[in-house]
Design a protein around this motif. Structure first.
Motif, PDB file in Angstrom:
ATOM      1  N   ASP A   1       0.835  -1.206   0.000  1.00 14.30           N
ATOM      2  CA  ASP A   1       0.000   0.000   0.000  1.00 14.30           C
ATOM      3  C   ASP A   1       0.871   1.259   0.000  1.00 14.30           C
ATOM      4  O   ASP A   1       0.613   2.209  -0.750  1.00 14.30           O
ATOM      5  CB  ASP A   1      -0.911  -0.028   1.236  1.00 14.30           C
ATOM      6  CG  ASP A   1      -1.867   1.147   1.252  1.00 14.30           C
ATOM      7  OD1 ASP A   1      -2.377   1.493   0.185  1.00 14.30           O
ATOM      8  OD2 ASP A   1      -2.082   1.735   2.332  1.00 14.30           O
TER       9      ASP A   1
ATOM     10  N   LEU B   1       2.526   1.725  -3.360  1.00 17.35           N
ATOM     11  CA  LEU B   1       1.564   2.254  -4.324  1.00 17.35           C
ATOM     12  C   LEU B   1       1.325   3.749  -4.085  1.00 17.35           C
ATOM     13  O   LEU B   1       1.276   4.538  -5.038  1.00 17.35           O
ATOM     14  CB  LEU B   1       0.258   1.457  -4.196  1.00 17.35           C
ATOM     15  CG  LEU B   1      -0.807   1.701  -5.268  1.00 17.35           C
ATOM     16  CD1 LEU B   1      -0.242   1.459  -6.656  1.00 17.35           C
ATOM     17  CD2 LEU B   1      -2.002   0.803  -5.026  1.00 17.35           C
ATOM     18  N   SER B   2       1.193   4.113  -2.802  1.00 19.82           N
ATOM     19  CA  SER B   2       0.976   5.534  -2.488  1.00 19.82           C
ATOM     20  C   SER B   2       2.185   6.368  -2.902  1.00 19.82           C
ATOM     21  O   SER B   2       2.039   7.480  -3.437  1.00 19.82           O
ATOM     22  CB  SER B   2       0.718   5.696  -0.988  1.00 19.82           C
ATOM     23  OG  SER B   2      -0.451   5.010  -0.626  1.00 19.82           O
TER      24      SER B   2
ATOM     25  N   GLU C   1       2.168   6.874  -6.528  1.00 19.49           N
ATOM     26  CA  GLU C   1       1.126   7.846  -6.891  1.00 19.49           C
ATOM     27  C   GLU C   1       1.636   9.279  -6.639  1.00 19.49           C
ATOM     28  O   GLU C   1       1.415  10.187  -7.445  1.00 19.49           O
ATOM     29  CB  GLU C   1      -0.116   7.554  -6.054  1.00 19.49           C
ATOM     30  CG  GLU C   1      -1.366   8.233  -6.547  1.00 19.49           C
ATOM     31  CD  GLU C   1      -2.590   7.799  -5.750  1.00 19.49           C
ATOM     32  OE1 GLU C   1      -2.437   7.001  -4.808  1.00 19.49           O
ATOM     33  OE2 GLU C   1      -3.686   8.265  -6.082  1.00 19.49           O
TER      34      GLU C   1
ATOM     35  N   TYR D   1       4.232  10.790  -9.151  1.00 23.91           N
ATOM     36  CA  TYR D   1       3.730  11.375 -10.382  1.00 23.91           C
ATOM     37  C   TYR D   1       3.699  12.902 -10.284  1.00 23.91           C
ATOM     38  O   TYR D   1       3.916  13.618 -11.262  1.00 23.91           O
ATOM     39  CB  TYR D   1       2.331  10.838 -10.692  1.00 23.91           C
ATOM     40  CG  TYR D   1       1.754  11.379 -11.977  1.00 23.91           C
ATOM     41  CD1 TYR D   1       2.180  10.883 -13.209  1.00 23.91           C
ATOM     42  CD2 TYR D   1       0.809  12.396 -11.977  1.00 23.91           C
ATOM     43  CE1 TYR D   1       1.670  11.389 -14.396  1.00 23.91           C
ATOM     44  CE2 TYR D   1       0.296  12.916 -13.155  1.00 23.91           C
ATOM     45  CZ  TYR D   1       0.726  12.402 -14.370  1.00 23.91           C
ATOM     46  OH  TYR D   1       0.237  12.901 -15.548  1.00 23.91           O
TER      47      TYR D   1
ATOM     48  N   ILE E   1       3.797   1.723 -11.357  1.00 26.01           N
ATOM     49  CA  ILE E   1       2.452   1.732 -10.763  1.00 26.01           C
ATOM     50  C   ILE E   1       1.715   0.417 -11.048  1.00 26.01           C
ATOM     51  O   ILE E   1       1.132  -0.171 -10.126  1.00 26.01           O
ATOM     52  CB  ILE E   1       1.642   2.964 -11.232  1.00 26.01           C
ATOM     53  CG1 ILE E   1       2.216   4.223 -10.565  1.00 26.01           C
ATOM     54  CG2 ILE E   1       0.166   2.811 -10.912  1.00 26.01           C
ATOM     55  CD1 ILE E   1       1.534   5.518 -10.960  1.00 26.01           C
TER      56      ILE E   1
ATOM     57  N   LYS F   1       0.472  -1.978  -8.153  1.00 32.51           N
ATOM     58  CA  LYS F   1      -0.942  -2.360  -8.044  1.00 32.51           C
ATOM     59  C   LYS F   1      -1.088  -3.876  -7.962  1.00 32.51           C
ATOM     60  O   LYS F   1      -1.897  -4.394  -7.181  1.00 32.51           O
ATOM     61  CB  LYS F   1      -1.725  -1.833  -9.261  1.00 32.51           C
ATOM     62  CG  LYS F   1      -2.082  -0.366  -9.146  1.00 32.51           C
ATOM     63  CD  LYS F   1      -2.599   0.194 -10.459  1.00 32.51           C
ATOM     64  CE  LYS F   1      -3.980  -0.258 -10.786  1.00 32.51           C
ATOM     65  NZ  LYS F   1      -4.511   0.439 -11.980  1.00 32.51           N
TER      66      LYS F   1
END
Lengths: 142, 233
Positions: free
Chosen positions: B131, B134-135, B138, B141, B158, B162
């Motif tokens: 998690d 992934l954060s 994110e 970006y 990503i 995921k």
């Protein structure tokens, strides 16, 4: 059962709620102007074009066309440095323009050929580390 | 007691005596009935010459009914080994089976539940890491200004993050499901196990042995046994 219902059950519910966490949709990540798949307002803004006369020793006064544009840095998601890759669609020449002064986002492109009544079109891309973002074309007519 | 001593003494006038030495196994708990009359535990005793009936017994053992002939003025050494009673052997097997089954029933689901809990915990940690990865991807970006890095982020980092997130989440769901099932099974099995009673052993040989003498063992009776035995010797 009381201990389970009071402590374990809410903990499990919170935990399983995490299972439904929104996943990152890469398709929706398009608002970074440096993204080759950028979707959004134009990054480059035409300021105008004009003729300037430059004195070159041995040659004399040479008229040149100046195309001025700016990068809309307000679209950037963070404070970054960059360069601009330029291709003159009229002459085919290319150039890499760097920020003259940090924090300045205005650029001038000088072409030796002056073409009047015909739009001078530039293909522009933001660039960093030898890779380029999505191209935009801006035009100005003298 | 006095009468017994007198009887033996009176009969000794006519007959010689001999000594009997009993080597009994099990050593500490074997008792015997002598000539259908006297329950005794002594290892050595003087008896009138001739045959004497002995019925040996020890807890959990099978009775041994035998005759020992006493030779006058000699020590007759007899080795007695009492075999386990069939009922006891059967009880012991049942008890072993019960304890093995009871142990399996009590411990296997608990071990499985423990392992599943560890697995679920490890999966949860992995899920948390996935998690965060992934954060982080994110958030990257927003800060990236390298078009190549952005393309790599969207095309590889990503999607990989995921996939890791989904795998970790699925693993956690499976692990926590296994844990819930095994914890439920542990509870259920233990509840069921409470109703199972361990096998009991009834020493039928003892009842038969005591029936031979009308003997009922107890604190008072044990004292009588010791007193009587001493008077014989």
């Amino acid at each position: 059962m009381n201990t389970f219902s009071r402590t374990l059950l809410p903990a499990l519910l919170v935990l399983f709620a995490g299972c439904y966490k929104d996943e990152v949709d890469t398709g929706s990540l398009t608002n970074n102007p440096f993204d080759p798949e950028y979707v959004g307002p134009s990054v480059f803004e035409m300021q105008g074009t004009s003729v300037q006369v430059t004195f070159i020793p041995g040659i004399g006064n040479v008229p040149q066309q100046v195309v001025e544009f700016r990068v809309r840095n307000e679209l950037f998601l963070s404070d970054v440095t960059y360069s601009v890759l330029l291709k003159d669609l009229g002459t085919g020449s290319t150039a890499e323009l760097r920020q003259a002064v940090a924090g300045s986002h205005g650029y001038s492109y000088v072409r030796d050929t002056i073409i009047e009544q015909v739009p001078a079109c530039l293909e522009l891309r933001l660039s960093n580390n030898f890779s380029a973002a999505k191209a935009e074309v801006i035009c100005a007519t003298l | 007691m006095l009468l017994g001593t007198i009887l033996v003494s009176a009969r000794s006038v006519a007959q010689s005596t001999g000594q009997v030495r009993l080597l009994m196994e099990p050593a500490g708990t074997t008792s015997y009935l002598l000539d259908n009359e006297h329950r005794m535990v002594q290892r050595e005793l003087n008896l009138l010459e001739g045959p004497h009936r002995f019925v040996f017994w020890a807890p959990e053992r099978k009775m041994l009914d035998t005759t020992i002939t006493v030779v006058p003025d000699r020590v007759t050494e007899v080795r007695i080994v009492l075999r386990y009673a069939e009922e006891y052997i059967s009880y012991r097997d049942d008890l072993r089976r019960y304890e093995r089954g009871h142990g399996l029933v009590r411990h296997v689901p608990a071990v499985v539940a423990g392992a599943a809990a560890i697995w679920a915990g490890a999966s949860l940690i992995r899920w948390g890491k996935a998690d965060r990865t992934l954060s982080d991807a994110e958030e990257a970006y927003i800060t990236l200004a390298d078009p190549g890095d952005i393309a790599d982020l969207k095309g590889k980092r990503i999607p990989d993050a995921k996939q890791d997130f989904r795998n970790a989440r699925a693993q956690f769901i499976v692990a926590s499901g296994v844990f819930a099932l095994s914890a439920g099974a542990t509870w259920f099995v233990r509840e069921r196990a409470k109703d199972r009673q361990p096998p009991t052993y009834e020493d039928k040989e003892r009842i038969r042995f005591e029936g031979l003498t009308g003997w009922n063992e107890g604190p008072g009776r044990a004292g009588l046994l010791a007193t009587f035995s001493l008077s014989i010797r």
